[in-house]
Scaffold this motif. Sequence first.
Motif, PDB file in Angstrom:
ATOM      1  N   ILE A  98       0.864  -1.174   0.000  1.00 17.71           N
ATOM      2  CA  ILE A  98       0.000   0.000   0.000  1.00 17.71           C
ATOM      3  C   ILE A  98       0.906   1.231   0.000  1.00 17.71           C
ATOM      4  O   ILE A  98       1.701   1.425   0.918  1.00 17.71           O
ATOM      5  CB  ILE A  98      -0.915   0.015   1.243  1.00 17.71           C
ATOM      6  CG1 ILE A  98      -1.832  -1.204   1.241  1.00 17.71           C
ATOM      7  CG2 ILE A  98      -1.710   1.313   1.301  1.00 17.71           C
ATOM      8  CD1 ILE A  98      -2.624  -1.387   2.522  1.00 17.71           C
ATOM      9  N   TYR A  99       0.772   2.021  -1.033  1.00 22.11           N
ATOM     10  CA  TYR A  99       1.601   3.216  -1.149  1.00 22.11           C
ATOM     11  C   TYR A  99       0.790   4.443  -0.775  1.00 22.11           C
ATOM     12  O   TYR A  99      -0.341   4.608  -1.217  1.00 22.11           O
ATOM     13  CB  TYR A  99       2.142   3.379  -2.578  1.00 22.11           C
ATOM     14  CG  TYR A  99       3.113   2.301  -2.963  1.00 22.11           C
ATOM     15  CD1 TYR A  99       4.405   2.319  -2.464  1.00 22.11           C
ATOM     16  CD2 TYR A  99       2.744   1.271  -3.822  1.00 22.11           C
ATOM     17  CE1 TYR A  99       5.318   1.344  -2.816  1.00 22.11           C
ATOM     18  CE2 TYR A  99       3.653   0.287  -4.174  1.00 22.11           C
ATOM     19  CZ  TYR A  99       4.933   0.329  -3.674  1.00 22.11           C
ATOM     20  OH  TYR A  99       5.827  -0.641  -4.015  1.00 22.11           O
ATOM     21  N   THR A 100       1.392   5.305   0.007  1.00 23.02           N
ATOM     22  CA  THR A 100       0.754   6.581   0.312  1.00 23.02           C
ATOM     23  C   THR A 100       0.949   7.491  -0.892  1.00 23.02           C
ATOM     24  O   THR A 100       1.725   7.197  -1.798  1.00 23.02           O
ATOM     25  CB  THR A 100       1.392   7.226   1.554  1.00 23.02           C
ATOM     26  OG1 THR A 100       2.763   7.480   1.278  1.00 23.02           O
ATOM     27  CG2 THR A 100       1.258   6.333   2.773  1.00 23.02           C
ATOM     28  N   ARG A 105       4.178   9.581  -5.490  1.00 18.33           N
ATOM     29  CA  ARG A 105       4.854  10.706  -6.150  1.00 18.33           C
ATOM     30  C   ARG A 105       6.355  10.455  -6.244  1.00 18.33           C
ATOM     31  O   ARG A 105       6.971  10.736  -7.264  1.00 18.33           O
ATOM     32  CB  ARG A 105       4.580  12.007  -5.387  1.00 18.33           C
ATOM     33  CG  ARG A 105       3.270  12.633  -5.771  1.00 18.33           C
ATOM     34  CD  ARG A 105       3.176  14.068  -5.230  1.00 18.33           C
ATOM     35  NE  ARG A 105       1.816  14.243  -4.767  1.00 18.33           N
ATOM     36  CZ  ARG A 105       1.452  14.451  -3.514  1.00 18.33           C
ATOM     37  NH1 ARG A 105       2.339  14.578  -2.572  1.00 18.33           N
ATOM     38  NH2 ARG A 105       0.190  14.566  -3.190  1.00 18.33           N
ATOM     39  N   GLU A 106       6.919   9.922  -5.167  1.00 23.13           N
ATOM     40  CA  GLU A 106       8.356   9.638  -5.155  1.00 23.13           C
ATOM     41  C   GLU A 106       8.708   8.612  -6.225  1.00 23.13           C
ATOM     42  O   GLU A 106       9.683   8.768  -6.954  1.00 23.13           O
ATOM     43  CB  GLU A 106       8.755   9.123  -3.769  1.00 23.13           C
ATOM     44  CG  GLU A 106      10.227   8.883  -3.589  1.00 23.13           C
ATOM     45  CD  GLU A 106      10.540   8.401  -2.190  1.00 23.13           C
ATOM     46  OE1 GLU A 106      11.314   7.438  -2.086  1.00 23.13           O
ATOM     47  OE2 GLU A 106      10.034   8.980  -1.221  1.00 23.13           O
ATOM     48  N   ARG A 107       7.898   7.562  -6.346  1.00 18.50           N
ATOM     49  CA  ARG A 107       8.142   6.533  -7.362  1.00 18.50           C
ATOM     50  C   ARG A 107       7.967   7.109  -8.761  1.00 18.50           C
ATOM     51  O   ARG A 107       8.717   6.760  -9.669  1.00 18.50           O
ATOM     52  CB  ARG A 107       7.216   5.337  -7.145  1.00 18.50           C
ATOM     53  CG  ARG A 107       7.580   4.541  -5.908  1.00 18.50           C
ATOM     54  CD  ARG A 107       6.646   3.377  -5.706  1.00 18.50           C
ATOM     55  NE  ARG A 107       6.654   2.473  -6.804  1.00 18.50           N
ATOM     56  CZ  ARG A 107       7.399   1.379  -6.900  1.00 18.50           C
ATOM     57  NH1 ARG A 107       8.240   1.092  -5.928  1.00 18.50           N
ATOM     58  NH2 ARG A 107       7.322   0.575  -7.935  1.00 18.50           N
ATOM     59  N   GLU A 108       6.991   7.994  -8.948  1.00 17.32           N
ATOM     60  CA  GLU A 108       6.804   8.630 -10.252  1.00 17.32           C
ATOM     61  C   GLU A 108       8.001   9.503 -10.599  1.00 17.32           C
ATOM     62  O   GLU A 108       8.458   9.505 -11.742  1.00 17.32           O
ATOM     63  CB  GLU A 108       5.518   9.452 -10.262  1.00 17.32           C
ATOM     64  CG  GLU A 108       4.259   8.608 -10.287  1.00 17.32           C
ATOM     65  CD  GLU A 108       2.986   9.411 -10.077  1.00 17.32           C
ATOM     66  OE1 GLU A 108       3.063  10.653  -9.935  1.00 17.32           O
ATOM     67  OE2 GLU A 108       1.911   8.790 -10.045  1.00 17.32           O
ATOM     68  N   LYS A 109       8.525  10.241  -9.615  1.00 19.82           N
ATOM     69  CA  LYS A 109       9.707  11.074  -9.845  1.00 19.82           C
ATOM     70  C   LYS A 109      10.907  10.208 -10.228  1.00 19.82           C
ATOM     71  O   LYS A 109      11.672  10.557 -11.121  1.00 19.82           O
ATOM     72  CB  LYS A 109      10.035  11.909  -8.610  1.00 19.82           C
ATOM     73  CG  LYS A 109       9.099  13.071  -8.388  1.00 19.82           C
ATOM     74  CD  LYS A 109       9.485  13.841  -7.137  1.00 19.82           C
ATOM     75  CE  LYS A 109       8.493  14.949  -6.856  1.00 19.82           C
ATOM     76  NZ  LYS A 109       8.793  15.648  -5.593  1.00 19.82           N
ATOM     77  N   GLU A 110      11.061   9.089  -9.520  1.00 24.40           N
ATOM     78  CA  GLU A 110      12.153   8.173  -9.851  1.00 24.40           C
ATOM     79  C   GLU A 110      12.007   7.672 -11.282  1.00 24.40           C
ATOM     80  O   GLU A 110      12.996   7.578 -12.014  1.00 24.40           O
ATOM     81  CB  GLU A 110      12.167   6.985  -8.891  1.00 24.40           C
ATOM     82  CG  GLU A 110      12.625   7.314  -7.496  1.00 24.40           C
ATOM     83  CD  GLU A 110      12.482   6.151  -6.537  1.00 24.40           C
ATOM     84  OE1 GLU A 110      12.127   5.036  -6.975  1.00 24.40           O
ATOM     85  OE2 GLU A 110      12.731   6.354  -5.339  1.00 24.40           O
ATOM     86  N   SER A 111      10.789   7.359 -11.684  1.00 24.09           N
ATOM     87  CA  SER A 111      10.544   6.874 -13.044  1.00 24.09           C
ATOM     88  C   SER A 111      10.902   7.940 -14.066  1.00 24.09           C
ATOM     89  O   SER A 111      11.524   7.648 -15.096  1.00 24.09           O
ATOM     90  CB  SER A 111       9.083   6.475 -13.224  1.00 24.09           C
ATOM     91  OG  SER A 111       8.759   5.414 -12.375  1.00 24.09           O
ATOM     92  N   VAL A 112      10.540   9.185 -13.799  1.00 24.74           N
ATOM     93  CA  VAL A 112      10.850  10.283 -14.717  1.00 24.74           C
ATOM     94  C   VAL A 112      12.359  10.450 -14.849  1.00 24.74           C
ATOM     95  O   VAL A 112      12.881  10.620 -15.959  1.00 24.74           O
ATOM     96  CB  VAL A 112      10.173  11.597 -14.247  1.00 24.74           C
ATOM     97  CG1 VAL A 112      10.704  12.793 -15.005  1.00 24.74           C
ATOM     98  CG2 VAL A 112       8.665  11.499 -14.411  1.00 24.74           C
ATOM     99  N   VAL A 113      13.075  10.372 -13.733  1.00 24.74           N
ATOM    100  CA  VAL A 113      14.533  10.508 -13.763  1.00 24.74           C
ATOM    101  C   VAL A 113      15.156   9.380 -14.586  1.00 24.74           C
ATOM    102  O   VAL A 113      16.041   9.613 -15.415  1.00 24.74           O
ATOM    103  CB  VAL A 113      15.112  10.533 -12.323  1.00 24.74           C
ATOM    104  CG1 VAL A 113      16.615  10.382 -12.328  1.00 24.74           C
ATOM    105  CG2 VAL A 113      14.698  11.801 -11.614  1.00 24.74           C
ATOM    106  N   ILE A 114      14.677   8.178 -14.379  1.00 28.14           N
ATOM    107  CA  ILE A 114      15.205   7.031 -15.124  1.00 28.14           C
ATOM    108  C   ILE A 114      14.932   7.192 -16.611  1.00 28.14           C
ATOM    109  O   ILE A 114      15.812   6.952 -17.443  1.00 28.14           O
ATOM    110  CB  ILE A 114      14.620   5.708 -14.579  1.00 28.14           C
ATOM    111  CG1 ILE A 114      15.173   5.433 -13.179  1.00 28.14           C
ATOM    112  CG2 ILE A 114      14.922   4.544 -15.514  1.00 28.14           C
ATOM    113  CD1 ILE A 114      14.494   4.308 -12.445  1.00 28.14           C
TER     114      ILE A 114
END
Length: 146
Positions: A98-100, A105-114
Motif C-alpha cells: 500500500i503506497y501513500t 509521487r516519489e516513485r513517479e519522480k524516480e521513473s521520470v529521472v530514469i
Amino acid sequence: MVTVKMLKPYYIKADDDYVRVILAYQYFSVVINNKVYQFVPVEAKEIRINRRTQEIENINAKFAFQKGKDILFIAMEELISLPDFLVQLHAIGEPYYIYTKDKKREREKESVVIIDELECLNIKRLIDQALDERDEETFYSLAKLL
C-alpha cells in the motif's frame, strides 16, 4: 556462505496490514557451501511483511532447510542480510504493498529521472552512430538536444 537459489510462495495471503508469504516444500531453497538445501516447514512457514512500510515483521522466525538427513536452521535475521533474498521477496510482495500519495509521487519522480537518463543515453548512442557514418547534419541536430 548462504545464497538463495529459489524463493517462490506456495501462496500469498494479504489482509489490511500484512502480506503473508506462505512457504512449502520445493518452493524455497538455499545454497550453503555449494550444497542445495530445501526448505522444510518444521518451524516457521511464513514471511510476514507490513504492507505500508514494506518491512519484514517476523524477524525472529527460524526456517529449516534439509539436504538428506542434515537439517540446518537459518534465522530470518540472517536471510534479510542477503540481497538476493530481499530482492526476490519484495518482487513477490510488490503488488500487495500500500503506497501513500507521497510514496507514489516519489516513485513517479524516480521513473521520470530514469526515463530522462535513458533518453540521454539513447541520444548519445545516436550521436556516436552519426559520427561513425560521418553524418554532420544529424550530429549537430542531436548535439543540440543535449
